[in-house]
Every structure is written in structure tokens, then in C-alpha cells.
Design a protein around this motif. Structure first.
Motif, short mmCIF file in Angstrom:
data_model
loop_
_atom_site.label_atom_id
_atom_site.label_comp_id
_atom_site.label_asym_id
_atom_site.label_seq_id
_atom_site.Cartn_x
_atom_site.Cartn_y
_atom_site.Cartn_z
N PHE A 9 -1.27 7.15 1.45
CA PHE A 9 -1.55 6.54 2.65
C PHE A 9 -2.80 7.17 3.33
O PHE A 9 -2.63 8.37 3.71
CB PHE A 9 -0.36 6.13 3.42
N SER A 12 -4.74 2.27 11.61
CA SER A 12 -3.74 2.03 10.73
C SER A 12 -3.59 2.75 9.77
O SER A 12 -4.50 3.28 9.29
CB SER A 12 -3.85 0.42 10.62
N SER A 13 -2.71 2.53 9.17
CA SER A 13 -2.23 3.64 7.62
C SER A 13 -2.41 2.46 6.62
O SER A 13 -1.74 1.65 6.45
CB SER A 13 -0.93 4.22 7.57
N ILE A 14 -3.53 2.97 5.53
CA ILE A 14 -3.85 1.88 4.55
C ILE A 14 -3.11 2.62 3.24
O ILE A 14 -3.49 3.87 2.97
CB ILE A 14 -5.35 1.80 4.55
N LYS A 15 -2.52 1.88 2.40
CA LYS A 15 -2.09 2.34 1.10
C LYS A 15 -3.23 2.03 0.20
O LYS A 15 -3.71 1.14 0.10
CB LYS A 15 -0.64 1.60 0.77
N LEU A 51 -13.99 3.67 3.05
CA LEU A 51 -12.85 3.92 4.11
C LEU A 51 -13.19 5.30 4.67
O LEU A 51 -13.63 6.29 3.89
CB LEU A 51 -11.33 3.94 3.60
N THR A 73 -11.88 8.36 7.05
CA THR A 73 -10.70 8.83 7.67
C THR A 73 -10.95 10.44 8.15
O THR A 73 -11.71 11.07 7.60
CB THR A 73 -9.49 8.92 6.61
#
Length: 243
Positions: free
Chosen positions: A139, A145-148, A175, A177
Motif C-alpha cells: 500500500f 489516499s492509500s493505494i494498493k 505514482l 509518494t
């Protein structure tokens, strides 16, 4: 995190081999080698050691007896030329037991076990799944938000000072992060990924081409440079290990 490690062995050649293997792992930091357990005591008592490579059969005291009597017990990987110590080594919850002469492949397996045991459960709170054996996703906190993310969908990770870009096989936009590349290295090293540069971690399965110390990843146009300090480990693991 980096694991500060020491080597304790009464054989100079054995120390040299382990130091060479340790140097191939960016996640390991060699902080000392000793030909006697007693000489290692001051450093061990300072609690600044995260891992011991400890020979069992030594003149003054066995590695097992020495470890059992330590008041502070960092994780240990036992090494020896004798097979009859293995059961006792595992009874005291050693990470692994390496029989000399130690191959690089066997050393790599031991470090993978260490990393699998050491991933803290709080990673899930920080946005990364605690990667237990067989887990195939993480994750990631991105865009509030937390994306899998399935590991099989990651081509490579690109690190900067305060953040990491995760490049997916089927997406043109990575992505973004907030975290360090070293954090991902500790999580992914035993999951089919390898660090090839201070900025890059790649999925071994997604490598399409290796040419002139550069790799091309599946679904990507650019070639990624293999850093000088990562070349030996990369070629031993990815190229030589599959020939």
C-alpha cells in the motif's frame, strides 16, 4: 534502514569472503571484523550492531556459547565448516546457518530471511504493507489516499531526496509518494526486486534488456543506468545467477 553488521571469525580468509559479500548489499553496513569474540564485546555492548556473522568453532569459546551469554542479542547468522552445529544454531533462533565455503547465492538467501523477519508491522500505518512471506502487494500513500499496488505491476522505482516515483508497467504517469528509496529497498529486496543505482530499484522480472551497464524495463522507453557500486551485486544475482 541500513543494518550495521560485524563479522566474528578466527579465519582471515573467511572474514575476507564475508566482507566482500556484505559490500555487495547496499542495505548492509559493515562496521567491524574481529578474530575473537571478546574483541567484539565493546562494540556489541554499545548496542550499535544490528547483525552478527558469527563463526561457531573458535579456539577460546564457541560462537553459540558466546551468543547465548550475551546480555544484548542482535540477530545472528552463524557460519561454520561443521554440519553438526546446525540444529543448535536454530534452537536459539538464528536467522540462518551458513556452511563454509559460503557461496554468494547462499549468503543472499540468508539476507533475504533477515529482511523478511525485520519489516516492522507499523509499515501498514505508514502506507506500506508489512511484507510477510508470500505477500504480493504494497500500500502506497499518494494523493491523500492509500493505494494498493500489485508487485507484478511495478516496473521500477525512482528515488529522489524526499520522495519516490513508482513506475507501473501499464501506466505512463508514475505514482508519487513521500518516502525514501532505502525504505522500499528493505521491503522489496527479497520480493524479486534489486537496487541497481542510488536512484533506482527495478523488478527483475520486468527487465527486457541489459546493455552497456544499462537496463530497459518492460513497457518503458528509457534505459536506466546501473551504478558502479551496484554492478557486482546486480550481475551476480541477475545475469550470472541465470546462466
Amino acid at each position: 534502514m541500513n543494518y550495521k553488521c560485524i563479522v566474528i571469525d578466527d579465519e582471515a580468509l573467511a572474514i575476507e569472503v564475508l566482507e566482500d559479500y556484505i559490500a555487495k548489499f547496499p542495505v548492509l553496513e559493515h562496521v567491524g571484523s574481529f578474530n575473537s569474540p571478546l574483541k567484539a564485546m565493546p562494540l556489541l555492548m554499545s548496542k550499535s550492531v544490528d547483525l552478527i556473522f558469527l563463526d561457531i568453532n573458535m579456539p577460546d569459546i564457541s560462537g553459540i556459547a558466546f551468543y547465548e551469554n550475551l546480555p544484548f542479542k542482535p540477530p545472528v547468522i552463524f557460519t561454520t565448516a561443521y554440519t553438526d552445529f546446525a540444529v543448535k544454531g536454530f534452537e536459539i533462533n538464528a536467522i540462518d546457518y551458513l556452511l563454509k565455503p559460503i557461496s554468494f547465492e547462499r549468503f543472499f538467501q540468508a539476507i533475504s530471511k533477515l529482511l523478511n523477519k525485520s519489516i516492522p508491522s507499523q509499515n501498514t500505518v505508514q502506507g506500506f504493507a508489512a511484507t510477510g512471506e508470500g505477500l504480493d502487494y504494497i500500500f502506497v500513500k499518494a494523493e491523500y489516499s492509500s493505494i494498493k499496488i500489485d508487485l507484478k505491476n511495478i516496473a521500477y522505482l525512482e528515488g529522489y531526496k524526499d520522495y519516490v516515483k513508482i513506475h507501473l508497467v501499464d501506466e505512463t504517469k508514475p505514482l508519487l509518494t513521500l518516502n525514501s528509496i532505502k525504505h522500499y529497498e528493505a521491503i522489496l529486496l527479497s520480493k524479486g526486486f534489486v537496487r541497481i543505482h542510488k536512484r533506482y530499484i527495478v523488478s527483475i522480472d520486468k527487465i527486457e534488456n541489459i546493455s552497456r551497464n544499462r537496463v530497459k524495463m518492460k513497457g518503458k522507453e528509457e534505459f536506466l543506468l546501473i551504478g558502479d557500486s551496484f554492478k557486482d551485486f546486480f550481475y551476480e544475482l541477475v545475469v550470472n545467477g541465470n546462466t
